[in-house]
Design a protein around this motif. Structure first.
Motif, short mmCIF file in Angstrom:
data_model
loop_
_atom_site.label_atom_id
_atom_site.label_comp_id
_atom_site.label_asym_id
_atom_site.label_seq_id
_atom_site.Cartn_x
_atom_site.Cartn_y
_atom_site.Cartn_z
N ASP A 71 0.84 -1.19 0.00
CA ASP A 71 0.00 0.00 0.00
C ASP A 71 0.88 1.24 0.00
O ASP A 71 1.64 1.47 0.93
N GLY A 72 0.77 2.05 -1.03
CA GLY A 72 1.53 3.28 -1.10
C GLY A 72 0.64 4.51 -1.00
O GLY A 72 1.11 5.63 -1.22
N THR A 73 -0.62 4.32 -0.66
CA THR A 73 -1.57 5.43 -0.59
C THR A 73 -1.73 5.89 0.85
O THR A 73 -2.14 5.11 1.71
N ALA A 74 -1.42 7.15 1.09
CA ALA A 74 -1.56 7.71 2.44
C ALA A 74 -3.02 7.98 2.76
O ALA A 74 -3.81 8.30 1.87
N PRO A 75 -3.39 7.85 4.03
CA PRO A 75 -4.74 8.25 4.43
C PRO A 75 -4.95 9.75 4.22
O PRO A 75 -4.00 10.51 4.10
N VAL A 76 -6.21 10.15 4.20
CA VAL A 76 -6.55 11.57 4.10
C VAL A 76 -7.11 12.01 5.44
O VAL A 76 -8.09 11.43 5.93
N ALA A 77 -6.47 12.99 6.05
CA ALA A 77 -6.91 13.53 7.34
C ALA A 77 -7.66 14.83 7.11
O ALA A 77 -7.32 15.61 6.21
N ALA A 150 -1.88 0.86 7.99
CA ALA A 150 -1.07 -0.30 8.37
C ALA A 150 0.30 -0.31 7.70
O ALA A 150 1.24 -0.90 8.23
N ALA A 151 0.42 0.32 6.54
CA ALA A 151 1.72 0.38 5.85
C ALA A 151 2.55 1.56 6.35
O ALA A 151 3.60 1.85 5.80
N ASN A 152 2.07 2.24 7.40
CA ASN A 152 2.72 3.40 8.00
C ASN A 152 2.77 4.61 7.06
O ASN A 152 3.64 5.47 7.20
N ASN A 153 1.84 4.65 6.10
CA ASN A 153 1.68 5.87 5.31
C ASN A 153 0.99 6.89 6.22
O ASN A 153 0.16 6.52 7.05
N ILE A 154 1.35 8.16 6.07
CA ILE A 154 0.81 9.21 6.95
C ILE A 154 0.19 10.31 6.11
O ILE A 154 0.81 10.84 5.19
N GLY A 155 -1.05 10.67 6.46
CA GLY A 155 -1.72 11.82 5.87
C GLY A 155 -1.84 12.88 6.95
O GLY A 155 -2.22 12.59 8.07
N THR A 156 -1.52 14.12 6.62
CA THR A 156 -1.49 15.19 7.61
C THR A 156 -2.34 16.37 7.16
O THR A 156 -2.31 16.75 6.00
N LYS A 157 -3.08 16.93 8.11
CA LYS A 157 -3.84 18.17 7.89
C LYS A 157 -3.46 19.13 8.99
O LYS A 157 -3.45 18.75 10.18
#
Length: 163
Positions: A71-77, A150-157
């Motif tokens: 998974d290379g997609t970061a979450p959206v915060a 889970a892949a430790n991708n980080i989305g920041t707002k």
């Protein structure tokens, strides 16, 4: 790649794709293109093979291959409270709240004021905390929501507020 199989006329009728020994796609259209929808799939190794069938029902099975989904997609915060540019009153409380989405699953949301972590929520899509306004010093502040998967991708707002 499927091992070649053909009936007496030399034609392949259909090709089937198996993931972990479960049929996931079939095609009879050449060129044989099979699809795997990775939406919602866990990051791990999957084993694939194909079967090619002739018109008489004979088939051949390919060598198994392993594909590892990463998974290379970061979450959206998103910060839902307070609003960007808000003024924090001198008294009372301010709710700091955020939501997050991910293509697979949000594992953690961290709420911060300036460089200080205020709250960490795990395995949820929303997180909030009520903060006493007296704990805000006079002047500008940043409110940050960090969403992890889970892949430790980080989305920041990040938003700015002032007291």
């Amino acid at each position: 790649h499927a091992t070649s199989t053909a009936d007496n006329s030399g034609f392949v009728e259909k090709v089937e794709l198996y993931k972990d020994n479960v049929l996931i796609d079939t095609t009879s259209v050449t060129p044989y293109k099979l699809r795997w929808d990775t939406t919602g799939q866990t990051n791990k190794a999957y084993k694939f093979h194909v079967k090619a069938f002739d018109y008489s029902g004979n088939f051949a099975t390919s060598t198994q291959v392993t594909v590892t989904l990463v998974d290379g997609t970061a979450p959206v915060a998103n910060i839902t409270s307070p609003q960007n540019g808000a003024t924090i009153p001198s008294s009372g409380n301010t709710t700091i709240a955020a939501t997050a989405t991910d293509n697979i699953k949000v594992t953690k949301i961290v709420l911060m004021r300036d460089a200080t972590t205020l709250k960490t929520c795990t395995n949820v899509n929303s997180c909030s905390i009520s903060v006493k306004n007296s704990t805000f010093t006079s002047g500008p502040h940043t409110i940050t929501a960090k969403a992890y998967d889970a892949a430790n991708n980080i989305g920041t707002k990040v938003i700015n507020v002032t007291k």
